[in-house]
Enzyme design. Structure first.
Site, PDB file in Angstrom:
ATOM      1  N   HIS A 189       0.827  -1.208   0.000  1.00 57.01           N
ATOM      2  CA  HIS A 189       0.000   0.000   0.000  1.00 57.01           C
ATOM      3  C   HIS A 189       0.864   1.262   0.000  1.00 57.01           C
ATOM      4  CE1 HIS A 189      -4.021  -1.757   0.560  1.00 57.01           C
ATOM      5  NE2 HIS A 189      -3.432  -2.675   1.321  1.00 57.01           N
ATOM      6  N   ASP A 196      -7.340  -2.964  -1.290  1.00 56.46           N
ATOM      7  CA  ASP A 196      -8.188  -3.886  -0.556  1.00 56.46           C
ATOM      8  C   ASP A 196      -9.595  -3.761  -1.131  1.00 56.46           C
ATOM      9  OD1 ASP A 196      -6.033  -4.554   0.985  1.00 56.46           O
ATOM     10  OD2 ASP A 196      -6.648  -3.376   2.732  1.00 56.46           O
ATOM     11  N   TYR A 224      -6.751 -16.185   5.302  1.00 53.22           N
ATOM     12  CA  TYR A 224      -5.497 -15.540   5.699  1.00 53.22           C
ATOM     13  C   TYR A 224      -5.823 -14.604   6.856  1.00 53.22           C
ATOM     14  CZ  TYR A 224      -0.972 -13.212   5.356  1.00 53.22           C
ATOM     15  OH  TYR A 224       0.285 -12.729   5.629  1.00 53.22           O
ATOM     16  N   HIS A 227      -8.122 -11.159   7.017  1.00 50.54           N
ATOM     17  CA  HIS A 227      -8.623 -10.905   5.661  1.00 50.54           C
ATOM     18  C   HIS A 227      -9.943 -11.639   5.404  1.00 50.54           C
ATOM     19  CE1 HIS A 227      -4.593  -9.335   5.165  1.00 50.54           C
ATOM     20  NE2 HIS A 227      -4.945  -8.834   3.998  1.00 50.54           N
ATOM     21  N   ASP A 229     -12.854 -10.254   5.670  1.00 54.49           N
ATOM     22  CA  ASP A 229     -13.907  -9.357   5.192  1.00 54.49           C
ATOM     23  C   ASP A 229     -13.500  -8.565   3.950  1.00 54.49           C
ATOM     24  OD1 ASP A 229     -12.016  -7.735   6.345  1.00 54.49           O
ATOM     25  OD2 ASP A 229     -13.420  -6.636   7.636  1.00 54.49           O
ATOM     26  N   HIS A 232      -7.175  -8.580  -0.506  1.00 51.70           N
ATOM     27  CA  HIS A 232      -6.043  -7.692  -0.797  1.00 51.70           C
ATOM     28  C   HIS A 232      -5.376  -8.163  -2.086  1.00 51.70           C
ATOM     29  CE1 HIS A 232      -2.138  -5.581  -0.097  1.00 51.70           C
ATOM     30  NE2 HIS A 232      -1.669  -6.665  -0.699  1.00 51.70           N
TER      31      HIS A 232
END
Length: 262
Positions: A189, A196, A224, A227, A229, A232
């Protein structure tokens, strides 16, 4: 009088004259994003230049499974294959040659700032609400360019998902922002190469699986840690400024995706 109104008036007047034959009026092609970029020639394998580089930005998301399209300005086999996939996805003749039909579709997809139709710089610049592209490891110019390429990959992913909306919940983060949200110290990022996502009308697993075909070398999703919701995606293989530039890491165990890519 505007040109379109004048044209209609001339045709109407001519139609009113007896014995006057009217040729078929061919409408001008639709206006496109001239404020962004306009191609001047057909492109195919062996050609090179900035026009090829501009094309590569827009077809980066059609790289194919586990592959990427280098933004090097050289029209090689990978670029040709990506163009074919783009053409096929939009119902065009899939010959790998970028010409008028391919450009017309690209013009229809891009806005005047060169972003694809369904994504914007504002979306990719989360920045913890601060805005701007500075504060990361790279220059603001490079970071913004990375974000543009990311958006075109997202546009391809969106198309693959049936043109169903993808909500970007996090894009570029400055170092301060990344620390504030608890991001990894080497997070993609920071470079503008990551996003995301939360699909609105498809599942997280559908998005994670499809992302494997669209130039993303980093994918994390359900199964993972942290993650569950969102998904990425990032382009770490293309980011030559970090230590993971030549790696591909996919992990969404609940979707049947591991680092092997299966």
């Amino acid at each position: 009088m505007r040109a379109k109104t004048l044209k209609r008036a001339v045709v109407a007047f001519a139609l009113a004259l007896p014995g006057v034959a009217i040729a078929t009026v061919v409408a001008a092609p639709p206006a496109h994003a001239d404020g962004c970029y306009t191609w001047k020639r057909n492109l195919y394998q062996g050609r090179s230049g900035d026009d090829v580089r501009q094309l590569q930005i827009r077809v980066a998301g059609w790289a194919g499974t586990r592959d990427i399209v280098e933004n090097d300005g050289r029209y090689g086999p990978k670029t040709a294959a990506a163009v074919k996939r783009f053409q096929s996805a939009y119902g065009l003749k899939a010959d790998g040659v970028a010409g008028p039909q391919t450009y017309t579709k690209l013009y229809a997809l891009q806005d005047n700032d060169c972003t694809p139709r369904h994504f914007s710089y504002q979306e990719l610049d989360a920045g913890c609400g601060r805005g701007g592209w500075s504060g990361g490891p790279l220059s603001a110019t490079k970071t913004k360019a990375n974000a543009l390429r990311t958006m075109w990959k997202l546009e391809a992913l969106r198309r693959d998902l049936g043109d169903k909306p993808l909500l970007v919940t996090s894009g570029f983060r400055s170092k301060d922002c990344n620390q504030q949200v608890g991001g990894a110290s080497d997070s993609q990022h920071l470079y503008g190469t990551a996003a995301d996502l939360v699909p609105r009308d498809s599942s997280l697993c559908d998005a994670a699986r499809a992302a494997r075909d669209h130039g993303f070398s980093g994918i994390y999703g359900p199964g993972y840690p942290d993650h569950g919701d969102h998904v990425h995606v990032d382009s770490r293989r293309e980011n030559n400024s970090d230590q993971t530039s030549n790696t591909t890491v996919w992990s969404a165990p609940n979707c049947g995706i591991g680092t092997s890519g299966d």
